[in-house]
Design a protein around this motif. Structure first.
Motif, PDB file in Angstrom:
ATOM      1  N   LYS A 111     -19.261 -91.523 -54.690  1.00  0.00           N
ATOM      2  CA  LYS A 111     -20.015 -90.346 -54.210  1.00  0.00           C
ATOM      3  C   LYS A 111     -19.272 -89.060 -54.564  1.00  0.00           C
ATOM      4  N   GLY A 121     -26.214-102.406 -40.549  1.00  0.00           N
ATOM      5  CA  GLY A 121     -25.357-102.694 -41.706  1.00  0.00           C
ATOM      6  C   GLY A 121     -24.159-103.541 -41.307  1.00  0.00           C
ATOM      7  N   SER A 128     -18.394-103.428 -45.040  1.00  0.00           N
ATOM      8  CA  SER A 128     -16.990-103.498 -44.609  1.00  0.00           C
ATOM      9  C   SER A 128     -16.841-102.835 -43.247  1.00  0.00           C
ATOM     10  N   ILE A 129     -17.469-101.670 -43.102  1.00  0.00           N
ATOM     11  CA  ILE A 129     -17.398-100.967 -41.817  1.00  0.00           C
ATOM     12  C   ILE A 129     -18.061-101.836 -40.739  1.00  0.00           C
ATOM     13  N   SER A 131     -28.733-108.708 -44.462  1.00  0.00           N
ATOM     14  CA  SER A 131     -29.520-109.671 -45.223  1.00  0.00           C
ATOM     15  C   SER A 131     -29.343-111.039 -44.578  1.00  0.00           C
ATOM     16  N   ASN A 161     -26.254-113.320 -44.724  1.00  0.00           N
ATOM     17  CA  ASN A 161     -25.003-112.994 -44.012  1.00  0.00           C
ATOM     18  C   ASN A 161     -25.039-113.341 -42.520  1.00  0.00           C
ATOM     19  N   ARG A 172     -32.413-107.098 -42.264  1.00  0.00           N
ATOM     20  CA  ARG A 172     -32.400-105.638 -42.514  1.00  0.00           C
ATOM     21  C   ARG A 172     -33.737-105.120 -43.013  1.00  0.00           C
ATOM     22  N   ALA A 214     -23.598 -98.125 -39.724  1.00  0.00           N
ATOM     23  CA  ALA A 214     -22.567 -98.257 -40.761  1.00  0.00           C
ATOM     24  C   ALA A 214     -23.144 -98.088 -42.165  1.00  0.00           C
ATOM     25  N   VAL A 239     -21.965 -93.118 -40.029  1.00  0.00           N
ATOM     26  CA  VAL A 239     -21.072 -92.800 -41.142  1.00  0.00           C
ATOM     27  C   VAL A 239     -21.677 -91.760 -42.066  1.00  0.00           C
ATOM     28  N   LEU A 286     -19.146 -89.467 -38.115  1.00  0.00           N
ATOM     29  CA  LEU A 286     -17.784 -89.956 -38.297  1.00  0.00           C
ATOM     30  C   LEU A 286     -17.048 -89.277 -39.457  1.00  0.00           C
ATOM     31  N   GLY A 327     -13.886 -90.612 -41.072  1.00  0.00           N
ATOM     32  CA  GLY A 327     -13.030 -91.795 -40.918  1.00  0.00           C
ATOM     33  C   GLY A 327     -11.639 -91.661 -41.487  1.00  0.00           C
ATOM     34  N   SER A 354     -22.097-107.444 -51.676  1.00  0.00           N
ATOM     35  CA  SER A 354     -22.534-107.828 -50.335  1.00  0.00           C
ATOM     36  C   SER A 354     -21.391-108.457 -49.559  1.00  0.00           C
ATOM     37  N   ALA A 355     -21.093-107.876 -48.413  1.00  0.00           N
ATOM     38  CA  ALA A 355     -20.175-108.475 -47.434  1.00  0.00           C
ATOM     39  C   ALA A 355     -18.760-108.680 -47.940  1.00  0.00           C
TER      40      ALA A 355
HETATM   41  N1  LIG Z   1     -18.105 -90.866 -42.764  1.00  0.00           N
HETATM   42  C1  LIG Z   1     -16.989 -91.495 -43.116  1.00  0.00           C
HETATM   43  O1  LIG Z   1     -15.883 -91.053 -42.825  1.00  0.00           O
HETATM   44  C2  LIG Z   1     -17.077 -92.808 -43.838  1.00  0.00           C
HETATM   45  C3  LIG Z   1     -15.943 -93.635 -43.944  1.00  0.00           C
HETATM   46  C4  LIG Z   1     -16.073 -94.853 -44.602  1.00  0.00           C
HETATM   47  C5  LIG Z   1     -17.278 -95.214 -45.171  1.00  0.00           C
HETATM   48  N2  LIG Z   1     -18.341 -94.359 -45.078  1.00  0.00           N
HETATM   49  C6  LIG Z   1     -19.661 -94.741 -45.613  1.00  0.00           C
HETATM   50  O2  LIG Z   1     -20.054 -95.886 -44.885  1.00  0.00           O
HETATM   51  C7  LIG Z   1     -20.938 -96.684 -45.681  1.00  0.00           C
HETATM   52  C8  LIG Z   1     -20.465 -98.125 -45.646  1.00  0.00           C
HETATM   53  O3  LIG Z   1     -19.211 -98.227 -46.315  1.00  0.00           O
HETATM   54  P1  LIG Z   1     -18.645 -99.673 -46.615  1.00  0.00           P
HETATM   55  O4  LIG Z   1     -17.372 -99.525 -47.361  1.00  0.00           O
HETATM   56  O5  LIG Z   1     -18.650-100.462 -45.369  1.00  0.00           O
HETATM   57  O6  LIG Z   1     -19.773-100.184 -47.611  1.00  0.00           O
HETATM   58  P2  LIG Z   1     -20.038-101.604 -48.275  1.00  0.00           P
HETATM   59  O7  LIG Z   1     -19.207-102.656 -47.635  1.00  0.00           O
HETATM   60  O8  LIG Z   1     -19.914-101.473 -49.749  1.00  0.00           O
HETATM   61  O9  LIG Z   1     -21.578-101.808 -47.915  1.00  0.00           O
HETATM   62  C9  LIG Z   1     -22.322-102.814 -48.529  1.00  0.00           C
HETATM   63  C10 LIG Z   1     -23.138-103.509 -47.467  1.00  0.00           C
HETATM   64  O10 LIG Z   1     -24.065-102.589 -46.900  1.00  0.00           O
HETATM   65  C11 LIG Z   1     -25.121-103.319 -46.363  1.00  0.00           C
HETATM   66  N3  LIG Z   1     -26.331-102.471 -46.343  1.00  0.00           N
HETATM   67  C12 LIG Z   1     -26.688-101.531 -47.247  1.00  0.00           C
HETATM   68  N4  LIG Z   1     -27.874-100.958 -46.882  1.00  0.00           N
HETATM   69  C13 LIG Z   1     -28.243-101.554 -45.720  1.00  0.00           C
HETATM   70  C14 LIG Z   1     -29.354-101.396 -44.847  1.00  0.00           C
HETATM   71  N5  LIG Z   1     -30.347-100.524 -45.116  1.00  0.00           N
HETATM   72  N6  LIG Z   1     -29.429-102.152 -43.743  1.00  0.00           N
HETATM   73  C15 LIG Z   1     -28.447-103.047 -43.462  1.00  0.00           C
HETATM   74  N7  LIG Z   1     -27.375-103.258 -44.264  1.00  0.00           N
HETATM   75  C16 LIG Z   1     -27.273-102.517 -45.379  1.00  0.00           C
HETATM   76  C17 LIG Z   1     -25.295-104.516 -47.281  1.00  0.00           C
HETATM   77  O11 LIG Z   1     -25.596-105.583 -46.414  1.00  0.00           O
HETATM   78  P3  LIG Z   1     -26.275-106.990 -46.889  1.00  0.00           P
HETATM   79  O12 LIG Z   1     -25.342-107.553 -47.902  1.00  0.00           O
HETATM   80  O13 LIG Z   1     -26.343-107.789 -45.631  1.00  0.00           O
HETATM   81  O14 LIG Z   1     -27.626-106.647 -47.448  1.00  0.00           O
HETATM   82  C18 LIG Z   1     -23.931-104.665 -47.984  1.00  0.00           C
HETATM   83  O15 LIG Z   1     -23.258-105.865 -47.637  1.00  0.00           O
HETATM   84  C19 LIG Z   1     -20.923 -96.056 -47.084  1.00  0.00           C
HETATM   85  O16 LIG Z   1     -22.046 -95.218 -47.220  1.00  0.00           O
HETATM   86  C20 LIG Z   1     -19.658 -95.202 -47.061  1.00  0.00           C
HETATM   87  O17 LIG Z   1     -19.731 -94.117 -47.967  1.00  0.00           O
HETATM   88  C21 LIG Z   1     -18.265 -93.180 -44.423  1.00  0.00           C
END
Ligand SMILES: NC(=O)c1ccc[n+]([C@@H]2O[C@H](COP(=O)([O-])OP(=O)(O)OC[C@H]3O[C@@H](n4cnc5c(N)ncnc54)[C@H](OP(=O)(O)O)[C@@H]3O)[C@@H](O)[C@H]2O)c1
Length: 345
Positions: free
Chosen positions: A50, A168, A172-173, A194, A197, A212, A236, A259, A276, A278, A333-334
């Protein structure tokens, strides 16, 4: 005489929305309170693509991105006592881990317990930071929801019988939210993901997993064990659609932790929204970050908190480009994608 090289390889984002380039750059020396770490595992985050695509956050280029990593302390600055040369540590810095060596504040480094690999430690470090800030950091601007953390007196199982929804859950979150919510006693713990998972999320502590793609209000209405009031929701995913559906099902007086830095429409005064940030390095979160990192090793060692699955991308820093593209296209995913910077050709 230090064994640390004077130069190293790093992946640079050369300009705003510009190109990536692996280049040689000096290894910096730690100042007072800092440690120099040889990075063995660097985790990729959606934040990194991003920043590149949207030109957000960073104002000075060329820059080195990446936040979450793990490695070995190779030098310590003046006054550092909590870690020593040779210790393995995990940490999250605002940026600068897409390189072979980086500096970190010593008090924001947690020792890696022997049951975790460098890859797993890198994978959990950033999620642990974001999730603990969202749930437990004080209720101040850019803070968190102010809940009592599970490591504080009376914090374990404090929220027994209070439901929480995790949008979500497989991210990871989301996986870290489910685990911390379990330690805090939240119940039921409902997550969206999904269907593939389901079992994973239940093994982490989710009591219910909703597809989802389902209509969330309808799916929630069929859960007979759900108390009527959903007072806590952790989004998340942070997209406009997940935020607005979460906000819609949140109880009056409830708290949505998200997030996503996306303004929510039709916001009501009786519903709280925590957006958040983070990172432990911003002044409002720093003291809380030191507290979290002083407990993280034990939580991981006990198995209270586990890392998500890891996929190691071969090729060192050069592999980051393809990895970020997979995250951009939502082809992960996951699990966490991780590279080994020391493998860089
Ligand atoms: N604000 C902050 O400080 C902060 C800090 C850290 C991260 N973030 C943001 O937080 C988000 C998550 O980060 P991450 O590292 O945890 O990402 P990630 O692990 O790469 O997220 C991928 C997972 O998101 C799930 N997902 C995506 N769209 C979904 C929806 N509409 N409904 C349900 N599940 C969904 C998918 O689940 P399935 O496989 O089950 O489909 C996939 O496993 C990102 O947008 C990141 O930029 C923000």
């Amino acid at each position: 005489m230090s064994q640390t090289p004077s130069e190293q390889k790093a992946l640079f984002l050369v300009a705003k929305k510009g190109d990536w380039k692996v280049d040689v750059t000096p290894v910096l020396r730690p100042k007072a309170g800092e440690v120099l770490i040889r990075i063995e595992a660097a985790a990729l985050s959606p934040f990194d693509w991003k920043v590149k695509d949207f030109g957000i956050v960073i104002t000075e280029y060329p820059t080195i991105l990446g936040c979450d990593s793990a490695g070995t302390v190779v030098e310590v600055g003046e006054g550092v006592t909590n870690v020593a040369v040779g210790d393995n540590g995990e940490f999250t810095v605002p940026r600068a881990i897409f390189q072979q060596y980086t500096l970190a504040s010593a008090d924001l480094v947690a020792k890696i317990p022997s049951n975790l690999t460098f890859d797993e430690a890198a994978a959990i470090s950033g999620s642990a930071a974001s999730v603990t800030i969202g749930l437990y950091a004080p209720k101040i601007p850019m803070g968190g929801a102010g809940l009592t953390p599970p490591w504080a007196q009376g914090g374990r199982n404090k929220y027994t019988g209070v439901p929480i929804l995790v949008i979500g859950g497989a991210s990871s979150i989301g996986q870290a939210v489910i685990q911390f919510a379990k330690l805090s006693g939240f119940s039921p713990i409902i997550a969206t993901a999904s269907p593939a998972n389901n079992d994973l999320l239940k093994s982490l502590g989710a009591t219910h997993v909703i597809d989802r793609s389902a209509d969330l209000p309808s799916a929630l209405s069929t859960l007979t064990s759900l108390p009527t009031a959903l007072r806590y929701i952790f989004d998340a995913v942070g997209q406009p659609d997940t935020q607005s559906v979460a906000y819609g099902v949140l109880a009056s007086g409830g708290t949505l932790i998200t997030v996503g830095h996306v303004p929510i429409k039709n916001i009501m005064v009786e519903k709280e929204v925590v957006v958040l940030w983070g990172v432990f390095y911003i002044p409002t979160n720093r003291r809380f970050g030191v507290e979290v990192m002083s407990h993280l090793t034990e939580l991981l060692e006990n198995g209270d908190i586990k890392s998500n699955a890891v996929e190691v991308l071969p090729g060192g820093l050069s592999a980051i480009l393809d990895g970020l593209d997979r995250l951009r296209k939502q082809n992960v995913s996951a699990k966490k994608l991780v590279v080994h910077p020391q493998e860089t050709a």
